[in-house]
Design an enzyme around this catalytic site. Structure first.
Site, PDB file in Angstrom:
ATOM      1  CB  CYS A 178      77.845  66.418  45.956  1.00 59.34           C
ATOM      2  SG  CYS A 178      76.162  67.055  45.914  1.00 59.34           S
ATOM      3  CB  CYS A 224      78.508  69.980  42.393  1.00 59.60           C
ATOM      4  SG  CYS A 224      77.661  69.894  43.986  1.00 59.60           S
ATOM      5  CD  GLU A 284      75.480  64.036  43.972  1.00 57.37           C
ATOM      6  OE1 GLU A 284      74.344  64.556  43.976  1.00 57.37           O
ATOM      7  OE2 GLU A 284      76.370  64.373  43.176  1.00 57.37           O
ATOM      8  CG  HIS A 335      72.972  68.961  44.869  1.00 56.94           C
ATOM      9  ND1 HIS A 335      74.128  69.163  44.157  1.00 56.94           N
ATOM     10  CD2 HIS A 335      72.292  70.132  44.800  1.00 56.94           C
ATOM     11  CE1 HIS A 335      74.153  70.399  43.684  1.00 56.94           C
ATOM     12  NE2 HIS A 335      73.037  71.007  44.072  1.00 56.94           N
TER      13      HIS A 335
END
Length: 188
Positions: free
Chosen positions: A116, A113, A85, A83
């Site tokens: 993260c 999410c 992040e 991801h």
């Protein structure tokens, strides 16, 4: 009362020193708006889209400078933790040589999410600015809110909906094109 800033450096050779009598020897950059930094996150999302990744981008800012960037790489790396992040958080930690990302602001195009947000809390990032909510997986107010859970040892200030239309437009157009491409492949 006039304050004079004097910066002394250790002499490089015997008998010499450098002294700055400037009132602002290291003038900080002027503050930038959240929209400014979100545009950098949107540019990162564009890099993800160019790789056929879901267009999510992230930048981490400290003292008026971007210290880390990231964009989704889940498909490219076949990594469920790829991801934007997490990529940016890892880069920022390496740059600062610390897992504590205090005094930083994380900008991301989509609401983080649970994975993260967990990393954001663990990294002690004080502020998260995001573009659009994620009603199917968001953990900063949509499905869950890990930013202000009293059971956790850190809270995160949230600033949602910064350049929301641009951020949600990127995602909508990506998924519209992806569905159209899959239909074409099915019927060809």
């Amino acid at each position: 009362m006039l304050l004079l800033s004097v910066t002394c450096f250790k002499p490089q050779t015997k008998g010499t020193s450098r002294i700055s009598h400037s009132p602002h020897p290291h003038k900080p950059a002027p503050p930038r708006s959240h929209e400014h930094w979100m545009r950098h996150a949107i540019a990162e999302a564009g890099k993800a889209q160019a790789k056929d990744e879901v267009p999510i981008g992230c930048v981490i800012v400290r003292e008026g400078r971007i210290i880390a960037r990231g964009h989704n790489l889940r498909e490219t790396s076949q990594d469920p933790a790829g991801h934007a992040e997490l990529i940016a958080i890892r880069k920022a930690a390496r740059k600062l040589k610390s897992w504590r990302l205090l005094d930083t602001v994380l900008y991301v195009t989509l609401e983080p999410c649970t994975m993260c947000m967990g990393a954001i809390v663990l990294a002690r990032i004080p502020t998260v600015v995001f573009g659009c909510y994620d009603p199917k997986g968001g953990a900063a107010g949509s499905l869950y809110d890990l930013s202000n859970d009293p059971r956790l040892n850190h809270t995160v200030e949230l600033l949602p909906r910064v350049l929301e239309n641009e951020c949600s437009g990127l995602l909508s157009s990506f998924f519209t094109e992806l569905r159209a491409r899959k239909r074409r492949e099915r019927f060809s």
